[in-house]
Design a protein around this motif. Structure first.
Motif, PDB file in Angstrom:
ATOM      1  N   GLN A  44      70.252  11.897 -16.668  1.00 17.72           N
ATOM      2  CA  GLN A  44      70.630  12.793 -17.750  1.00 17.72           C
ATOM      3  C   GLN A  44      71.618  13.840 -17.259  1.00 17.72           C
ATOM      4  OE1 GLN A  44      66.934  14.367 -19.366  1.00 17.72           O
ATOM      5  NE2 GLN A  44      66.944  12.802 -20.954  1.00 17.72           N
ATOM      6  N   ARG A  45      72.402  14.330 -18.194  1.00 20.45           N
ATOM      7  CA  ARG A  45      73.318  15.407 -17.872  1.00 20.45           C
ATOM      8  C   ARG A  45      72.522  16.657 -17.498  1.00 20.45           C
ATOM      9  NH1 ARG A  45      76.685  16.978 -22.868  1.00 20.45           N
ATOM     10  NH2 ARG A  45      74.706  18.005 -23.404  1.00 20.45           N
ATOM     11  N   GLU A  46      73.005  17.353 -16.489  1.00 18.94           N
ATOM     12  CA  GLU A  46      72.327  18.591 -16.096  1.00 18.94           C
ATOM     13  C   GLU A  46      73.330  19.726 -15.965  1.00 18.94           C
ATOM     14  OE1 GLU A  46      70.670  18.937 -12.167  1.00 18.94           O
ATOM     15  OE2 GLU A  46      72.088  17.492 -11.321  1.00 18.94           O
ATOM     16  N   LEU A  47      72.836  20.907 -16.252  1.00 20.49           N
ATOM     17  CA  LEU A  47      73.656  22.107 -16.134  1.00 20.49           C
ATOM     18  C   LEU A  47      73.664  22.556 -14.677  1.00 20.49           C
ATOM     19  CD1 LEU A  47      75.245  24.403 -17.466  1.00 20.49           C
ATOM     20  CD2 LEU A  47      73.064  25.530 -17.933  1.00 20.49           C
ATOM     21  N   VAL A  48      74.848  22.752 -14.144  1.00 20.25           N
ATOM     22  CA  VAL A  48      74.989  23.104 -12.731  1.00 20.25           C
ATOM     23  C   VAL A  48      75.158  24.610 -12.560  1.00 20.25           C
ATOM     24  CG1 VAL A  48      76.466  22.840 -10.707  1.00 20.25           C
ATOM     25  CG2 VAL A  48      75.980  20.864 -12.165  1.00 20.25           C
ATOM     26  N   ALA A  49      76.063  25.192 -13.361  1.00 20.90           N
ATOM     27  CA  ALA A  49      76.354  26.618 -13.214  1.00 20.90           C
ATOM     28  C   ALA A  49      76.974  27.140 -14.503  1.00 20.90           C
ATOM     29  CB  ALA A  49      77.311  26.867 -12.051  1.00 20.90           C
ATOM     30  N   THR A  50      76.759  28.412 -14.764  1.00 18.45           N
ATOM     31  CA  THR A  50      77.373  29.057 -15.911  1.00 18.45           C
ATOM     32  C   THR A  50      77.985  30.389 -15.505  1.00 18.45           C
ATOM     33  OG1 THR A  50      75.338  30.193 -16.558  1.00 18.45           O
ATOM     34  CG2 THR A  50      75.766  28.037 -17.566  1.00 18.45           C
ATOM     35  N   ILE A  51      78.983  30.785 -16.287  1.00 13.80           N
ATOM     36  CA  ILE A  51      79.564  32.109 -16.115  1.00 13.80           C
ATOM     37  C   ILE A  51      79.830  32.663 -17.507  1.00 13.80           C
ATOM     38  CG2 ILE A  51      81.929  31.213 -15.851  1.00 13.80           C
ATOM     39  CD1 ILE A  51      82.326  33.596 -13.830  1.00 13.80           C
ATOM     40  N   SER A  52      79.336  33.852 -17.746  1.00 15.87           N
ATOM     41  CA  SER A  52      79.478  34.435 -19.071  1.00 15.87           C
ATOM     42  C   SER A  52      80.849  35.073 -19.236  1.00 15.87           C
ATOM     43  CB  SER A  52      78.398  35.492 -19.283  1.00 15.87           C
ATOM     44  OG  SER A  52      78.698  36.649 -18.511  1.00 15.87           O
ATOM     45  N   SER A  53      81.135  35.499 -20.461  1.00 15.24           N
ATOM     46  CA  SER A  53      82.401  36.175 -20.724  1.00 15.24           C
ATOM     47  C   SER A  53      82.503  37.475 -19.924  1.00 15.24           C
ATOM     48  CB  SER A  53      82.540  36.473 -22.217  1.00 15.24           C
ATOM     49  OG  SER A  53      81.450  37.251 -22.666  1.00 15.24           O
ATOM     50  N   ALA A  54      81.361  38.035 -19.563  1.00 13.56           N
ATOM     51  CA  ALA A  54      81.345  39.271 -18.768  1.00 13.56           C
ATOM     52  C   ALA A  54      81.344  39.001 -17.271  1.00 13.56           C
ATOM     53  CB  ALA A  54      80.115  40.102 -19.139  1.00 13.56           C
ATOM     54  N   GLY A  55      81.258  37.730 -16.889  1.00 11.58           N
ATOM     55  CA  GLY A  55      81.314  37.382 -15.474  1.00 11.58           C
ATOM     56  C   GLY A  55      79.977  37.163 -14.800  1.00 11.58           C
ATOM     57  N   THR A  57      76.792  35.139 -13.595  1.00  7.01           N
ATOM     58  CA  THR A  57      76.667  33.741 -13.197  1.00  7.01           C
ATOM     59  C   THR A  57      75.210  33.325 -13.038  1.00  7.01           C
ATOM     60  OG1 THR A  57      76.841  34.325 -10.855  1.00  7.01           O
ATOM     61  CG2 THR A  57      78.884  33.764 -12.002  1.00  7.01           C
ATOM     62  N   ASN A  58      74.986  32.023 -13.240  1.00 13.53           N
ATOM     63  CA  ASN A  58      73.684  31.425 -12.997  1.00 13.53           C
ATOM     64  C   ASN A  58      73.883  30.029 -12.440  1.00 13.53           C
ATOM     65  OD1 ASN A  58      71.216  33.048 -13.860  1.00 13.53           O
ATOM     66  ND2 ASN A  58      72.604  33.378 -15.569  1.00 13.53           N
ATOM     67  N   TYR A  59      72.922  29.586 -11.633  1.00 14.30           N
ATOM     68  CA  TYR A  59      73.046  28.300 -10.973  1.00 14.30           C
ATOM     69  C   TYR A  59      71.745  27.511 -11.054  1.00 14.30           C
ATOM     70  CZ  TYR A  59      77.120  30.526  -8.882  1.00 14.30           C
ATOM     71  OH  TYR A  59      78.319  31.175  -8.693  1.00 14.30           O
ATOM     72  N   ALA A  60      71.890  26.202 -11.066  1.00 15.76           N
ATOM     73  CA  ALA A  60      70.723  25.345 -10.925  1.00 15.76           C
ATOM     74  C   ALA A  60      70.190  25.517  -9.510  1.00 15.76           C
ATOM     75  CB  ALA A  60      71.109  23.898 -11.168  1.00 15.76           C
ATOM     76  N   ASP A  61      68.882  25.379  -9.362  1.00 19.84           N
ATOM     77  CA  ASP A  61      68.274  25.547  -8.038  1.00 19.84           C
ATOM     78  C   ASP A  61      68.870  24.572  -7.021  1.00 19.84           C
ATOM     79  OD1 ASP A  61      64.916  26.314  -9.242  1.00 19.84           O
ATOM     80  OD2 ASP A  61      66.677  27.585  -8.936  1.00 19.84           O
ATOM     81  N   SER A  62      69.245  23.399  -7.483  1.00 20.48           N
ATOM     82  CA  SER A  62      69.736  22.356  -6.579  1.00 20.48           C
ATOM     83  C   SER A  62      71.086  22.700  -5.941  1.00 20.48           C
ATOM     84  CB  SER A  62      69.842  21.028  -7.320  1.00 20.48           C
ATOM     85  OG  SER A  62      70.721  21.144  -8.432  1.00 20.48           O
ATOM     86  N   VAL A  63      71.815  23.648  -6.525  1.00 23.35           N
ATOM     87  CA  VAL A  63      73.145  23.984  -5.990  1.00 23.35           C
ATOM     88  C   VAL A  63      73.243  25.439  -5.540  1.00 23.35           C
ATOM     89  CG1 VAL A  63      74.163  22.251  -7.502  1.00 23.35           C
ATOM     90  CG2 VAL A  63      74.208  24.661  -8.187  1.00 23.35           C
ATOM     91  N   LYS A  64      72.197  26.198  -5.762  1.00 22.51           N
ATOM     92  CA  LYS A  64      72.233  27.618  -5.427  1.00 22.51           C
ATOM     93  C   LYS A  64      72.509  27.809  -3.936  1.00 22.51           C
ATOM     94  CE  LYS A  64      69.476  29.725  -8.135  1.00 22.51           C
ATOM     95  NZ  LYS A  64      68.269  30.276  -8.792  1.00 22.51           N
ATOM     96  N   GLY A  65      73.467  28.680  -3.644  1.00 20.50           N
ATOM     97  CA  GLY A  65      73.833  28.917  -2.253  1.00 20.50           C
ATOM     98  C   GLY A  65      74.927  27.995  -1.739  1.00 20.50           C
ATOM     99  N   ARG A  66      75.220  26.948  -2.498  1.00 23.85           N
ATOM    100  CA  ARG A  66      76.259  26.000  -2.070  1.00 23.85           C
ATOM    101  C   ARG A  66      77.457  25.997  -3.017  1.00 23.85           C
ATOM    102  NH1 ARG A  66      75.290  20.677  -2.141  1.00 23.85           N
ATOM    103  NH2 ARG A  66      73.748  20.769  -3.809  1.00 23.85           N
ATOM    104  N   PHE A  67      77.211  26.216  -4.295  1.00 29.80           N
ATOM    105  CA  PHE A  67      78.272  26.186  -5.306  1.00 29.80           C
ATOM    106  C   PHE A  67      78.543  27.601  -5.813  1.00 29.80           C
ATOM    107  CE2 PHE A  67      77.616  21.595  -7.100  1.00 29.80           C
ATOM    108  CZ  PHE A  67      77.667  21.101  -5.802  1.00 29.80           C
ATOM    109  N   MET A  82      82.546  23.992  -4.421  1.00 26.32           N
ATOM    110  CA  MET A  82      81.364  23.240  -3.989  1.00 26.32           C
ATOM    111  C   MET A  82      81.422  23.051  -2.477  1.00 26.32           C
ATOM    112  SD  MET A  82      81.154  20.410  -7.042  1.00 26.32           S
ATOM    113  CE  MET A  82      82.602  19.535  -6.472  1.00 26.32           C
ATOM    114  N   ASN A  83      80.469  23.628  -1.781  1.00 32.17           N
ATOM    115  CA  ASN A  83      80.390  23.519  -0.325  1.00 32.17           C
ATOM    116  C   ASN A  83      79.128  22.770   0.075  1.00 32.17           C
ATOM    117  OD1 ASN A  83      82.739  25.138  -0.144  1.00 32.17           O
ATOM    118  ND2 ASN A  83      81.500  27.015  -0.125  1.00 32.17           N
ATOM    119  N   SER A  84      79.112  22.331   1.322  1.00 32.97           N
ATOM    120  CA  SER A  84      77.944  21.626   1.860  1.00 32.97           C
ATOM    121  C   SER A  84      77.491  20.518   0.924  1.00 32.97           C
ATOM    122  CB  SER A  84      76.792  22.618   2.091  1.00 32.97           C
ATOM    123  OG  SER A  84      77.195  23.646   2.971  1.00 32.97           O
ATOM    124  N   LEU A  85      78.435  19.718   0.499  1.00 30.64           N
ATOM    125  CA  LEU A  85      78.128  18.676  -0.490  1.00 30.64           C
ATOM    126  C   LEU A  85      77.190  17.624   0.076  1.00 30.64           C
ATOM    127  CD1 LEU A  85      81.638  18.446  -2.095  1.00 30.64           C
ATOM    128  CD2 LEU A  85      79.516  18.827  -3.360  1.00 30.64           C
TER     129      LEU A  85
END
Length: 118
Positions: A44-55, A57-67, A82-85
């Protein structure tokens, strides 16, 4: 109406880095929240990261610290560094924009493929 075009996907070895870019058209860019989603084959499609109009940010746990997601309002662009892929990051990545800061879905790009080899 907002049109989105992704770029920057490709093949990379595990541990490597890629930077995805999303170019947006339209005068409403600064009011739009953006997100990067991904969909791996058979999953299924998953949400990786978001950035609001105010800047904010939020990240999925699976990419936190890397993306890292960022936006440049002067250039109407959104990026995903995207680092440490890992091989499990292999997927089609989609840029999306919308009016929900937590789950923007009104506008979609066509996607860019990221393949991480082990």
């Amino acid at each position: 109406q907002v049109q989105l075009v992704e770029s920057g996907g490709g093949l990379v070895q595990a541990g490597g880095s890629l930077r995805l870019s999303c170019a947006a058209s339209g005068s409403m860019f600064i009011f739009i929240n953006f997100g990067w989603y991904r969909q791996a084959p058979g999953k299924q499609r998953e949400l990786v990261a978001t950035i609001s109009s105010a800047g904010s940010t939020n990240y999925a746990d699976s990419v936190k610290g890397r993306f890292t997601i960022s936006r440049d309002n002067a250039k109407n662009s959104v990026s995903l560094q995207m680092n440490s892929l890992k091989p499990e990051d292999t997927a089609e990545y989609y840029c999306a924009g919308g009016y929900s800061a937590g789950y923007p879905t009104e506008y979609w790009g066509k996607g860019t493929l990221v393949t991480v080899s082990s």
